[in-house]
Design a protein around this motif. Structure first.
Motif, PDB file in Angstrom:
ATOM      1  N   UNK A  64      50.468  38.914  37.046  1.00  0.00           N
ATOM      2  CA  UNK A  64      50.284  40.940  36.306  1.00  0.00           C
ATOM      3  C   UNK A  64      50.783  41.476  35.332  1.00  0.00           C
ATOM      4  N   UNK A  65      51.913  41.309  35.149  1.00  0.00           N
ATOM      5  CA  UNK A  65      52.739  41.527  34.231  1.00  0.00           C
ATOM      6  C   UNK A  65      52.279  40.598  33.392  1.00  0.00           C
ATOM      7  N   UNK A  66      52.360  39.487  32.914  1.00  0.00           N
ATOM      8  CA  UNK A  66      52.408  38.557  31.348  1.00  0.00           C
ATOM      9  C   UNK A  66      50.858  37.903  31.248  1.00  0.00           C
ATOM     10  N   UNK A  67      49.988  39.269  32.224  1.00  0.00           N
ATOM     11  CA  UNK A  67      48.423  38.617  32.258  1.00  0.00           C
ATOM     12  C   UNK A  67      48.156  39.189  30.750  1.00  0.00           C
ATOM     13  N   UNK A  68      48.096  40.424  29.839  1.00  0.00           N
ATOM     14  CA  UNK A  68      47.920  40.727  28.284  1.00  0.00           C
ATOM     15  C   UNK A  68      48.524  39.593  27.287  1.00  0.00           C
ATOM     16  N   UNK A  69      49.231  39.344  27.682  1.00  0.00           N
ATOM     17  CA  UNK A  69      50.106  38.053  26.768  1.00  0.00           C
ATOM     18  C   UNK A  69      49.765  36.812  27.059  1.00  0.00           C
ATOM     19  N   UNK A  70      48.878  36.952  27.749  1.00  0.00           N
ATOM     20  CA  UNK A  70      48.351  34.813  28.494  1.00  0.00           C
ATOM     21  C   UNK A  70      47.422  35.129  27.684  1.00  0.00           C
ATOM     22  N   UNK A  71      46.577  36.458  27.808  1.00  0.00           N
ATOM     23  CA  UNK A  71      45.012  36.336  27.061  1.00  0.00           C
ATOM     24  C   UNK A  71      45.182  36.199  25.436  1.00  0.00           C
ATOM     25  N   UNK A  72      45.863  36.715  25.249  1.00  0.00           N
ATOM     26  CA  UNK A  72      46.085  37.034  23.950  1.00  0.00           C
ATOM     27  C   UNK A  72      46.404  35.523  23.405  1.00  0.00           C
ATOM     28  N   UNK A  73      47.683  34.979  23.880  1.00  0.00           N
ATOM     29  CA  UNK A  73      47.440  33.656  23.398  1.00  0.00           C
ATOM     30  C   UNK A  73      46.185  32.553  24.039  1.00  0.00           C
ATOM     31  N   UNK A 270      37.388  34.528  48.547  1.00  0.00           N
ATOM     32  CA  UNK A 270      39.011  34.730  48.143  1.00  0.00           C
ATOM     33  C   UNK A 270      39.598  35.215  49.356  1.00  0.00           C
ATOM     34  N   UNK A 271      39.335  35.225  50.267  1.00  0.00           N
ATOM     35  CA  UNK A 271      39.728  35.817  52.172  1.00  0.00           C
ATOM     36  C   UNK A 271      39.748  34.682  52.880  1.00  0.00           C
ATOM     37  N   UNK A 272      37.770  34.477  52.339  1.00  0.00           N
ATOM     38  CA  UNK A 272      37.476  32.777  53.230  1.00  0.00           C
ATOM     39  C   UNK A 272      38.168  31.969  53.616  1.00  0.00           C
ATOM     40  N   UNK A 273      38.598  31.375  51.790  1.00  0.00           N
ATOM     41  CA  UNK A 273      39.473  30.467  51.718  1.00  0.00           C
ATOM     42  C   UNK A 273      41.263  30.847  51.273  1.00  0.00           C
ATOM     43  N   UNK A 274      41.676  31.504  51.994  1.00  0.00           N
ATOM     44  CA  UNK A 274      43.075  31.752  51.955  1.00  0.00           C
ATOM     45  C   UNK A 274      43.799  31.899  50.255  1.00  0.00           C
ATOM     46  N   UNK A 275      42.810  33.036  49.441  1.00  0.00           N
ATOM     47  CA  UNK A 275      43.075  32.400  47.757  1.00  0.00           C
ATOM     48  C   UNK A 275      43.965  34.229  47.663  1.00  0.00           C
ATOM     49  N   UNK A 276      44.859  33.992  47.300  1.00  0.00           N
ATOM     50  CA  UNK A 276      45.450  35.171  46.364  1.00  0.00           C
ATOM     51  C   UNK A 276      44.936  35.329  45.280  1.00  0.00           C
ATOM     52  N   UNK A 277      44.524  37.148  44.518  1.00  0.00           N
ATOM     53  CA  UNK A 277      44.224  37.042  43.179  1.00  0.00           C
ATOM     54  C   UNK A 277      45.496  37.457  42.274  1.00  0.00           C
ATOM     55  N   UNK A 278      45.327  36.053  41.051  1.00  0.00           N
ATOM     56  CA  UNK A 278      46.903  36.806  40.231  1.00  0.00           C
ATOM     57  C   UNK A 278      46.210  37.718  38.546  1.00  0.00           C
ATOM     58  N   UNK A 279      46.814  38.256  37.806  1.00  0.00           N
ATOM     59  CA  UNK A 279      46.011  38.487  36.723  1.00  0.00           C
ATOM     60  C   UNK A 279      44.863  37.569  36.227  1.00  0.00           C
ATOM     61  N   UNK A 280      43.894  38.552  35.253  1.00  0.00           N
ATOM     62  CA  UNK A 280      43.300  37.891  34.697  1.00  0.00           C
ATOM     63  C   UNK A 280      43.239  37.256  33.411  1.00  0.00           C
ATOM     64  N   UNK A 281      43.294  36.294  33.444  1.00  0.00           N
ATOM     65  CA  UNK A 281      43.862  35.950  32.336  1.00  0.00           C
ATOM     66  C   UNK A 281      43.023  35.046  31.501  1.00  0.00           C
ATOM     67  N   UNK A 282      41.429  35.501  31.217  1.00  0.00           N
ATOM     68  CA  UNK A 282      40.620  34.850  30.522  1.00  0.00           C
ATOM     69  C   UNK A 282      39.878  36.391  29.614  1.00  0.00           C
ATOM     70  N   UNK A 283      40.647  35.952  28.492  1.00  0.00           N
ATOM     71  CA  UNK A 283      39.847  37.385  27.504  1.00  0.00           C
ATOM     72  C   UNK A 283      38.369  37.907  27.702  1.00  0.00           C
ATOM     73  N   UNK A 284      38.100  38.909  28.212  1.00  0.00           N
ATOM     74  CA  UNK A 284      36.753  39.309  27.986  1.00  0.00           C
ATOM     75  C   UNK A 284      36.411  38.886  26.526  1.00  0.00           C
ATOM     76  N   UNK A 285      34.601  38.866  25.897  1.00  0.00           N
ATOM     77  CA  UNK A 285      33.840  38.672  25.082  1.00  0.00           C
ATOM     78  C   UNK A 285      34.315  40.244  24.011  1.00  0.00           C
ATOM     79  N   UNK A 286      34.568  41.241  24.383  1.00  0.00           N
ATOM     80  CA  UNK A 286      34.843  42.250  23.484  1.00  0.00           C
ATOM     81  C   UNK A 286      36.282  42.161  22.938  1.00  0.00           C
ATOM     82  N   UNK A 287      37.355  41.506  23.839  1.00  0.00           N
ATOM     83  CA  UNK A 287      38.570  41.366  23.790  1.00  0.00           C
ATOM     84  C   UNK A 287      39.263  41.552  22.066  1.00  0.00           C
TER      85      UNK A 287
END
Length: 287
Positions: A64-73, A270-287
């Motif tokens: 979550x901390x690095x998500x914004x930078x990850x999207x930019x990169x 995610x709960x069904x397959x025992x997955x944990x959500x992390x940060x969203x790293x795909x920049x949105x189309x309007x980013x």
């Protein structure tokens, strides 16, 4: 024609349009509700323990901390022509601790998250066969042989493939997707309403074929090979992200420099397959 009749006709047309839209939305929401309330083999205590794990909490915090930078990169990498650089700058948006390689070790295999957690009598789809069904046989086995598998390719498959598909409770379709064979038609003909696991490798057909499916039908996991430039990859990933799909694995294709395999999961699964959500790293189309 009297003016009053024109007004009346327009009013009736408007009411009919609203009614059709409402009914369509109702059935789409009903399909999601039915899916979410269908029993699964998921152990709730396992999911809770996973989410409360200190290791997982720390992993999510860092993401979550690095998500914004990850999207930019990633966005900057999408503006260039180097596909490998783009793929390697991709950061995961979800953590799956039970990833399993299904199918061939080289081209054709896919990473699936916790496949044993599928629902009973689920629907599997495999789009793009070319008489190579190692993935199909393997996914049928690891899901306990309890699911229906729908396969498709631009050409009819040979007799050996047809015989093998019959043994794994499969149904084959032929036609170019989506121009000659919309994915929705396969579901309608087989009497299926949602898809648990979707494998799609249809040589750029994914750009027009996938969105109508995930817009109108409920899909849990997608294993997709995207073809094209980094910007084309990003556009396709943004489309899937718009419908709640998050990346849990990226696998470069060793035989195709402009191709990459992405494994994604719907947030609602995610709960069904025992997955944990992390940060969203795909920049949105309007980013």
């Amino acid at each position: 024609m009297p003016k009053e009749w024109n007004v009346c006709s327009l009013t009736i047309l408007l009411l009919v349009t609203i009614l059709v839209t409402t009914i369509s939305s109702y059935f789409k929401i009903s399909n999601i509700e039915n899916y979410l309330t269908t029993p699964t083999a998921t152990d709730t205590s396992n999911v809770i323990d996973l989410y409360q794990s200190e290791t997982v909490k720390e992993l999510r915090k860092k993401a979550l901390i690095s998500a914004e930078n990850d999207r930019r990169v990633l966005f900057n990498a999408s503006l260039k022509t180097n596909g490998q650089d783009f793929y390697r700058k991709m950061k995961m948006e979800a953590y799956c601790g039970q990833k399993e390689r299904i199918g061939e070790k080289g081209d054709g295999g896919k990473y699936v998250c916790n496949p044993k957690k599928v629902k009973k009598d689920c629907t599997l789809m495999s789009l793009g066969l070319n008489n190579q069904i190692g993935y199909d046989k393997h996914i049928f086995e690891v899901t306990g042989g309890q699911c229906r598998i729908l396969g498709a390719d631009v050409d009819p498959q040979n007799q050996k493939t047809q015989d093998s598909y019959a043994k794994i409770n499969g149904e084959l379709f032929a036609g170019k997707i989506p121009t000659d064979l919309p994915i929705s038609r396969m579901l309608e003909k087989s009497g299926r309403k949602e898809v648990e696991l979707l494998k799609i490798d249809i040589e750029k057909g994914e750009f027009t074929a996938l969105e109508p499916l995930i817009r109108d039908y409920f899909v849990c996991q997608i294993f997709i090979e995207i073809h094209g430039t980094p910007s084309e990859h990003l556009k396709m990933l943004q489309t899937m992200g718009k419908y709640g799909f998050r990346i849990f694995n990226v696998d470069e294709n060793p035989y195709c420099t402009f191709c990459c395999e992405y494994s994604m999961i719907n947030e609602l699964c995610m709960a069904q397959f025992e997955v944990v959500p992390l940060g969203i790293t795909i920049p949105q189309a309007n980013d």
